[in-house]
Enzyme design. Sequence first.
Site: not given
Length: 176
Positions: A56, A82-84
Amino acid sequence: MKFFVDGANIQEIKTLAMMGLVDGITTNPSIIAKTGRNFFTTIQELAELTTGPVSAEVVGLDAQTMILEGKKLSKLAKNICVKVPLTEEGLKACYILSREEIMVNVTLCFSPLQALMAAKAGATFVSPFIGRLDDIGHDGLQLIEEICQIYNNYPNIKTEVLAASIRTPSHIRQIA
């Protein structure tokens, strides 16, 4: 080889899951916005469709905002990743989040050295965009090969390569 579905259509992903074709899911705020559904509710529903990671994406541009968003997202379900973005601020966020044992997918990778930096920052996954490279005349599949070769040179690197921006069945065959 693992298959990660990129999307937010719950019914389509359920259908693929029923065939054993969902090892994980990736999504982002713009994909979810196109569905007209609530972002956080959708992420929670996606997380229920697989035991694998659900990436996400954060929307913040600075590390501190990404970290705060990432912590909030990671609390939605135990399989949230967590997508960064692969930017300086994204790498800072990756480093902090991974130290707190939060899975991180560093996205928008376009070079082997970027992939190495993501791994050093503690990324669980790195997402090279092979289709976008092909679109501008570069060899996206060569990028996957180079990243895998570099990662294989260092047994302490645990980062997995998640090929993104796949355009054709041929991409899948060649990656496999």
